[in-house]
Write a protein that holds these residues in place. Structure first.
Motif, short mmCIF file in Angstrom:
data_model
loop_
_atom_site.label_atom_id
_atom_site.label_comp_id
_atom_site.label_asym_id
_atom_site.label_seq_id
_atom_site.Cartn_x
_atom_site.Cartn_y
_atom_site.Cartn_z
N PRO A 1 0.79 -1.22 0.00
CA PRO A 1 0.00 0.00 0.00
C PRO A 1 0.83 1.29 0.00
CG PRO A 1 0.09 -0.83 2.23
CD PRO A 1 0.86 -1.81 1.35
N LYS A 2 2.17 1.18 0.12
CA LYS A 2 2.97 2.41 0.23
C LYS A 2 2.84 3.31 -0.99
CE LYS A 2 7.52 1.21 -1.54
NZ LYS A 2 8.94 1.14 -1.28
N VAL A 3 2.60 2.73 -2.18
CA VAL A 3 2.50 3.53 -3.40
C VAL A 3 1.29 4.47 -3.35
CG1 VAL A 3 1.16 1.94 -4.84
CG2 VAL A 3 2.84 3.44 -5.89
N PHE A 4 0.23 4.08 -2.62
CA PHE A 4 -0.95 4.95 -2.53
C PHE A 4 -0.61 6.25 -1.79
CE2 PHE A 4 -2.96 0.63 -2.75
CZ PHE A 4 -3.37 0.75 -4.06
N LEU A 5 0.23 6.16 -0.77
CA LEU A 5 0.68 7.36 -0.06
C LEU A 5 1.56 8.21 -0.96
CD1 LEU A 5 1.51 5.73 3.39
CD2 LEU A 5 -0.50 7.11 2.80
N MET A 6 2.40 7.56 -1.75
CA MET A 6 3.30 8.28 -2.66
C MET A 6 2.50 9.04 -3.72
SD MET A 6 6.21 5.34 -3.07
CE MET A 6 7.31 6.31 -4.10
#
Length: 175
Positions: free
Chosen positions: A33-38
């Motif tokens: 899910p880190k790409v959603f924050l990016m």
């Protein structure tokens, strides 16, 4: 139907859609899910490539028929790569096919144009819908592909190969 192609008026035979289907579909969301924050901080870079190909399908006449109609499979392949700050957000590959027949006999060049210009135009709205739904289902905003001018794509490739494969590349935009 009368069309103006590449500065020359010609007749294109009418295509009949015999079927359409997803032949191959792949979607990777490797850094969730880190790409959603990016993505919330920086828009993604999106690279899209489109390829059109056609192949004649072997058909035998059924009992009582003199000759079977010529059938062709047209494949519209779309590859998409979305990257945020050099981190892959998603990768999408779709091969969407249609089986077409011609309602009348025509010269080889005219058939080729019908299969590589008209047929992908018929398939494209379905490809666009599959990709929009797939990106939305993966947690990204729906990716709406821009309309593709298959006649211009075909014209730009004349002389580059034998006319069986046509490719367009686009970059930029946000998912």
């Amino acid at each position: 139907m009368r069309y103006c192609r590449l500065g020359v008026s010609s007749m294109r035979p009418k295509l009949k859609v015999r079927g359409q289907y997803i032949k191959d579909l792949s979607f990777e969301n490797p850094n969730s899910p880190k790409v959603f924050l990016m993505i919330s901080k920086s828009p993604p870079e999106i690279s899209i490539s489109v390829n059109v190909s056609s192949a004649s399908l072997p058909v035998k006449p059924t009992e009582g028929e003199q000759a079977a109609a010529d059938l062709y499979e047209v494949t519209l392949q779309v590859n998409i790569e979305s990257v945020v700050e050099k981190v892959p957000a998603f990768l999408c590959e779709l091969k969407y096919c249609g089986v077409f027949s011609l309602e009348e006999k025509a010269e080889e060049q005219v058939v080729k144009e019908a299969l590589l210009i008209t047929a992908p135009g018929v398939l494209f709205p379905f490809v666009r819908e599959v990709i929009a739904k797939m990106t939305a289902s993966a947690g990204f905003p729906p990716l709406m592909l821009d309309v593709i001018d298959f006649e211009a794509m075909y014209a730009s490739q004349l002389g580059g190969d034998d006319g069986k494969n046509k490719q367009a590349n686009k970059s930029g935009g946000a998912a």
